[in-house]
Design a protein around this motif. Structure first.
Motif, PDB file in Angstrom:
ATOM      1  N   LEU A 122      16.766  -3.461   0.504  1.00  0.00           N
ATOM      2  CA  LEU A 122      16.190  -3.454   1.932  1.00  0.00           C
ATOM      3  C   LEU A 122      15.070  -4.433   2.065  1.00  0.00           C
ATOM      4  O   LEU A 122      15.106  -5.183   3.036  1.00  0.00           O
ATOM      5  N   ARG A 123      14.264  -4.940   1.060  1.00  0.00           N
ATOM      6  CA  ARG A 123      13.436  -5.878   1.158  1.00  0.00           C
ATOM      7  C   ARG A 123      14.208  -7.298   1.430  1.00  0.00           C
ATOM      8  O   ARG A 123      13.543  -8.235   1.827  1.00  0.00           O
ATOM      9  N   PHE A 124      15.171  -7.439   0.537  1.00  0.00           N
ATOM     10  CA  PHE A 124      15.932  -8.716   0.806  1.00  0.00           C
ATOM     11  C   PHE A 124      16.327  -8.988   1.844  1.00  0.00           C
ATOM     12  O   PHE A 124      16.252  -9.955   2.511  1.00  0.00           O
ATOM     13  N   LEU A 160       0.698  -1.362   0.055  1.00  0.00           N
ATOM     14  CA  LEU A 160      -0.160  -0.042  -0.019  1.00  0.00           C
ATOM     15  C   LEU A 160       0.875   1.394  -0.025  1.00  0.00           C
ATOM     16  O   LEU A 160       0.332   2.352  -0.687  1.00  0.00           O
ATOM     17  N   MET A 161       1.908   1.178   0.526  1.00  0.00           N
ATOM     18  CA  MET A 161       2.790   2.542   0.642  1.00  0.00           C
ATOM     19  C   MET A 161       3.501   2.793  -0.811  1.00  0.00           C
ATOM     20  O   MET A 161       3.587   3.664  -1.166  1.00  0.00           O
ATOM     21  N   LEU A 162       3.750   1.581  -1.285  1.00  0.00           N
ATOM     22  CA  LEU A 162       4.349   1.727  -2.747  1.00  0.00           C
ATOM     23  C   LEU A 162       3.250   2.155  -3.613  1.00  0.00           C
ATOM     24  O   LEU A 162       3.553   3.063  -4.509  1.00  0.00           O
ATOM     25  N   GLU A 163       2.066   1.802  -3.704  1.00  0.00           N
ATOM     26  CA  GLU A 163       0.901   2.136  -4.260  1.00  0.00           C
ATOM     27  C   GLU A 163       0.709   3.682  -4.150  1.00  0.00           C
ATOM     28  O   GLU A 163       0.444   4.430  -5.120  1.00  0.00           O
ATOM     29  N   ALA A 164       0.758   4.121  -2.999  1.00  0.00           N
ATOM     30  CA  ALA A 164       0.569   5.572  -2.624  1.00  0.00           C
ATOM     31  C   ALA A 164       1.463   6.313  -3.228  1.00  0.00           C
ATOM     32  O   ALA A 164       1.483   7.669  -3.522  1.00  0.00           O
ATOM     33  N   ARG A 165       2.721   5.873  -3.644  1.00  0.00           N
ATOM     34  CA  ARG A 165       3.807   6.508  -4.283  1.00  0.00           C
ATOM     35  C   ARG A 165       3.723   6.699  -6.026  1.00  0.00           C
ATOM     36  O   ARG A 165       4.455   7.061  -6.538  1.00  0.00           O
ATOM     37  N   LEU A 186      13.292   1.844   4.985  1.00  0.00           N
ATOM     38  CA  LEU A 186      12.222   1.861   3.726  1.00  0.00           C
ATOM     39  C   LEU A 186      11.185   2.928   3.763  1.00  0.00           C
ATOM     40  O   LEU A 186      11.259   3.459   2.493  1.00  0.00           O
ATOM     41  N   SER A 187      10.705   3.436   4.648  1.00  0.00           N
ATOM     42  CA  SER A 187       9.836   4.678   4.492  1.00  0.00           C
ATOM     43  C   SER A 187      10.598   5.995   3.815  1.00  0.00           C
ATOM     44  O   SER A 187      10.113   6.353   2.829  1.00  0.00           O
TER      45      SER A 187
END
Length: 402
Positions: A115-117, A47-52, A104-105
């Protein structure tokens, strides 16, 4: 003099039993809190990525790094436990996970990939290490029961994560703070376990491929369940909507599977303590095959499809619980740690392979493709496990263990 020796022996035995119980509770508490943090984080990050304004394709590619990280780090966990020790490795993994989440933020999107890795690698290490801890500490005659408790408590943790997100929303910083706080809180029960945390000494005697062939029913159970569970989470709601269900009803399909999982794992663990585990996994997979195959024919009757998914979701999850139980009975020490790493690695591989196959089947055979793809995985595994049980000539009832 003899009486004093007996009393001292009984006291030491009671102390060891209490320490073992405290250790098991600590391990289950640790990984359940991590599971809660993970289930909250996964949808939150999307959802954070979608907001970007990031496209669905790139969100999917970034999320796929989670499966890749699990595949890479799982076979390395045994060496890491041996090098750092169980407790220290858990602390380091919690620290790495928290730092990754904090970065991440504010990070640009390209930095989300490493970072996801790191985040997923840390959580994978926590899962492998905690499951090894539980398996190594549980007494043989109660291992299935304890694994059932672990699976049930973990399922509750997984269910609570999305609920927190639903209450506060992705725009609020509260879910993010709760996720980091929960990950930090996982260190508390580890500290309380004291010196009862199991250690890995020496190297595993068998390579991962050898472990796979030594316990194929147990290890492949993780692959099959990973394929089925990830496919269900990815497509079940969409499949329900395309079959004529409303969004709320379609979402409840996944909820019912989760509730079935919570309710069924302790009874399945008790069964695993009393029956042949290979046969028990074959039966779980066979019922998983039947349940998935029935879904297209019951979608027009809500109470019936909800009932089937409740039973199907719970029993098919027995593959994971009983598979872990079988590994604990089959291996010890470094070999058990390596087998737990292989188990998680195959689960991650199932997460990568299952959904694409189901997606192709869904496009080619609308209404039937997705459930039939799941049924295929369960059916093939069930046949393999039944054949292995029959060819090995194992008894129906497991011999009593002390």
């Amino acid at each position: 003099m003899v009486q004093h020796s007996v009393d001292r022996s009984e006291t030491q035995s009671a102390s060891a039993a209490a320490g073992r119980l405290r250790s098991i509770i600590a391990a289950i508490a640790c990984i359940s809190v991590v599971g809660f943090s993970l289930s909250l984080t996964l949808p939150l990050l999307s959802l954070m990525l979608e907001a970007r304004g990031i496209s669905d394709t790139w969100i999917g590619i970034n999320t796929a790094f989670a499966g890749f990280a699990a595949l890479v780090i799982s076979p390395m966990t045994t060496a890491l436990v041996r090098q750092f020790g169980t407790t220290r490795l858990i602390y380091l993994s919690i620290l790495a996970g928290c730092v990754s989440l904090l970065l991440l933020s504010p990070a640009p999107f390209w930095l989300w990939f490493p970072l996801r890795f790191i985040l997923t690698a840390a959580i994978t290490v926590l899962f492998v290490t905690s499951e090894f801890w539980i398996n190594a500490t549980a007494p043989d005659h109660r291992r299935g029961f304890i694994m059932g408790i672990y699976a049930s408590v973990l399922s509750i943790g997984f269910a609570l994560g999305p609920a927190v997100l639903a209450v506060f929303g992705s725009d609020s910083p509260i879910p993010f703070i709760i996720a980091i706080g929960a990950l930090l809180a996982a260190a508390v029960p580890v500290t309380m376990a004291g010196g009862f945390v199991p250690k890995v000494e020496g190297r595993a005697r068998h390579r991962l491929v050898a472990l796979l062939f030594m316990a194929p029913a147990a290890t492949l159970a993780a692959f099959v369940y990973g394929s089925g569970e990830s496919t269900m989470f990815a497509f079940m709601a969409l499949w329900g909507i395309r079959g004529g269900m409303g969004e709320t009803q379609a979402a409840l399909l996944i909820t019912m599977a989760g509730l079935g999982n919570v309710v069924s794992q302790i009874p399945l663990g008790l069964i695993a303590d009393r029956t042949n585990r290979t046969l028990a996994m074959a039966v779980c997979a066979a019922l998983g095959f039947v349940g998935a195959a029935l879904l297209p024919f019951t979608i027009d009757t809500p109470w019936l499809i909800f009932s089937i998914i409740f039973v199907w979701g719970g029993i098919s999850a027995g593959l994971y619980t009983i598979g872990l139980t079988q590994l604990g009975a089959r291996f010890t020490g470094a070999d058990l740690a390596a087998a737990n790493g292989l188990f998680v690695m195959l689960y991650a591989l199932g997460m990568i392979i299952g959904p694409p196959i189901a997606g192709v089947a869904m496009d080619a055979w609308p209404g039937f493709g997705m459930p039939m793809a799941i049924a295929l995985f369960f059916g093939l595994y069930s046949a393999m496990a039944f054949i292995r049980w029959m060819t090995k000539g194992e008894p129906l009832i497991s011999p009593p263990q002390s």
